[in-house]
Design a protein around this motif. Sequence first.
Motif, short mmCIF file in Angstrom:
data_model
loop_
_atom_site.label_atom_id
_atom_site.label_comp_id
_atom_site.label_asym_id
_atom_site.label_seq_id
_atom_site.Cartn_x
_atom_site.Cartn_y
_atom_site.Cartn_z
N HIS A 62 1.02 -1.00 -0.03
CA HIS A 62 -0.06 0.02 -0.12
C HIS A 62 1.04 1.20 -0.04
N PHE A 63 0.70 2.29 0.82
CA PHE A 63 1.49 3.39 0.74
C PHE A 63 2.85 3.22 1.84
N GLY A 64 3.12 2.25 2.28
CA GLY A 64 4.32 1.87 2.93
C GLY A 64 4.37 1.90 4.45
N GLN A 65 3.35 2.15 5.09
CA GLN A 65 3.44 2.40 6.69
C GLN A 65 4.18 1.16 7.24
N ASP A 66 3.77 0.03 6.88
CA ASP A 66 4.50 -1.23 7.57
C ASP A 66 5.88 -1.59 6.97
N THR A 67 6.20 -1.08 6.03
CA THR A 67 7.40 -1.15 5.32
C THR A 67 8.15 -0.05 5.98
N ILE A 68 7.78 1.12 6.30
CA ILE A 68 8.62 2.04 6.94
C ILE A 68 8.76 1.59 8.53
N SER A 69 7.80 0.74 9.10
CA SER A 69 8.18 0.54 10.32
C SER A 69 9.16 -0.50 10.35
N LEU A 70 8.87 -1.63 9.61
CA LEU A 70 10.07 -2.54 9.54
C LEU A 70 11.52 -1.88 9.69
N SER A 71 11.59 -0.73 8.63
CA SER A 71 12.91 -0.24 8.53
C SER A 71 13.48 0.58 9.85
N ASP A 84 0.48 3.26 -8.24
CA ASP A 84 1.62 4.31 -8.34
C ASP A 84 1.31 5.29 -7.50
N LYS A 85 0.26 5.80 -7.15
CA LYS A 85 -0.15 6.90 -6.26
C LYS A 85 0.36 6.55 -4.90
N SER A 86 0.20 5.29 -4.93
CA SER A 86 0.51 4.64 -3.20
C SER A 86 1.94 4.69 -3.11
N ILE A 87 2.64 4.11 -4.19
CA ILE A 87 4.13 4.26 -4.08
C ILE A 87 4.93 5.51 -3.99
N ASP A 88 4.02 6.46 -4.83
CA ASP A 88 4.72 7.89 -4.47
C ASP A 88 4.76 8.43 -3.13
N LYS A 89 3.49 8.26 -2.38
CA LYS A 89 3.16 8.53 -1.04
C LYS A 89 4.13 7.77 -0.20
N GLY A 90 4.60 6.68 -0.46
CA GLY A 90 5.45 5.88 0.30
C GLY A 90 6.88 6.37 0.31
N ILE A 91 7.30 6.99 -0.87
CA ILE A 91 8.60 7.48 -1.25
C ILE A 91 8.69 8.85 -0.26
N GLU A 92 7.50 9.56 -0.40
CA GLU A 92 7.40 10.82 0.16
C GLU A 92 7.41 10.56 2.08
N LEU A 93 6.56 9.60 2.32
CA LEU A 93 6.86 9.15 3.72
C LEU A 93 8.00 8.80 4.40
N ALA A 94 8.88 8.17 3.39
CA ALA A 94 10.22 7.69 3.86
C ALA A 94 10.94 8.69 3.99
N LYS A 95 11.08 9.60 3.36
CA LYS A 95 11.87 10.86 3.29
C LYS A 95 11.46 11.83 4.81
N ILE A 96 10.12 11.90 4.91
CA ILE A 96 9.54 12.71 5.99
C ILE A 96 10.04 11.87 7.39
N CYS A 97 9.91 10.55 7.08
CA CYS A 97 10.44 9.83 8.51
C CYS A 97 11.72 9.21 8.40
N LYS A 98 12.64 9.95 7.60
CA LYS A 98 14.04 9.71 7.50
C LYS A 98 14.36 8.08 7.72
N THR A 99 13.91 7.58 6.78
CA THR A 99 14.35 6.03 6.72
C THR A 99 14.75 5.85 5.44
N ASN A 100 15.59 4.93 4.94
CA ASN A 100 16.18 4.30 3.70
C ASN A 100 15.34 3.44 2.96
N THR A 101 13.97 3.38 3.35
CA THR A 101 13.15 2.55 2.74
C THR A 101 12.87 2.66 1.17
N GLU A 102 13.02 1.62 0.25
CA GLU A 102 12.99 1.75 -1.05
C GLU A 102 11.57 1.28 -1.38
#
Length: 265
Positions: A62-71, A84-102
């Motif tokens: 989805h938009f990467g909450q669990d992915t970022i939590s694992l990071s 694609d919209k969810s992936i764009d949001k995941g990339i944005e959230l990873a930057k906000i949360c300062k993780t290296n999630t891809e």
Amino acid sequence: MAIKKEHLEINKNSWNNRLQSHLDSDFYFLEDFINGKNSLNKIELDLLDDITDKRILHLQCHFGQDTISLSRMGANCVGVDISDKSIDKGIELAKICKTNTEFVCSNVYDFQNPSKEKYDIVFTTYGTISWLPDLDKWAKVIAENLKEGGELVFVEFHPVIWMFDDDVDKVGYNYFNDGPQIEEETGTYADQGADIRQKYVNWNHSISEVVTSLIKAGLKIEHLGEYDYSPYPFIAKTIESEKGKYRVEHTGNKIPLVYSIKAKL
């Protein structure tokens, strides 16, 4: 089972349509998440050992909450989703949360590993395989992306619950996979009052179908668990009967709502 691109496209559009409602909903507690709240539940956390420096592939993220939590827990994670919209949001959230999630935008079947290195863990949870027609190919993708000795951590809503109608009053669907179910919904599970109306395509998958597909792909089942609750109020008429445990009000603990699998290559 044949994979029809038009079915995948319908579902991609449906997840794009849901995204903003999900971001705005209490269901996904976005502000608390950004401030550090872990989005993972006890069921999946109990299946994970120390994941520090582990490579994790998160399918249907989805938009990467669990992915970022694992990071945040120390893993090196790649999240994959068809939207694609969810992936764009995941990339944005990873930057906000300062993780290296891809993140990679792809349906499960066409996923191409962006690295030559395989993964220690493939992780996929809650409302994932019902969007997939062919579990043999799903299991093959999992096996192909795992290192030797790598593990699948899988948690899913129990197929018994998908037999029932929306009010969980009577059996309306086949427990077994008898082909695509093309339906239309108003709102979304995270906000049933959301101003969206859309088609989607689902497939029911029995537990025997899931387990057999994984075994055929070369994985060894090490754990199979069933739970009489869900950590989410994902269907109508659910109540929080215990903190963090939702059950259907008129069935209580009489039917399973979630199951989990841990398997090793």
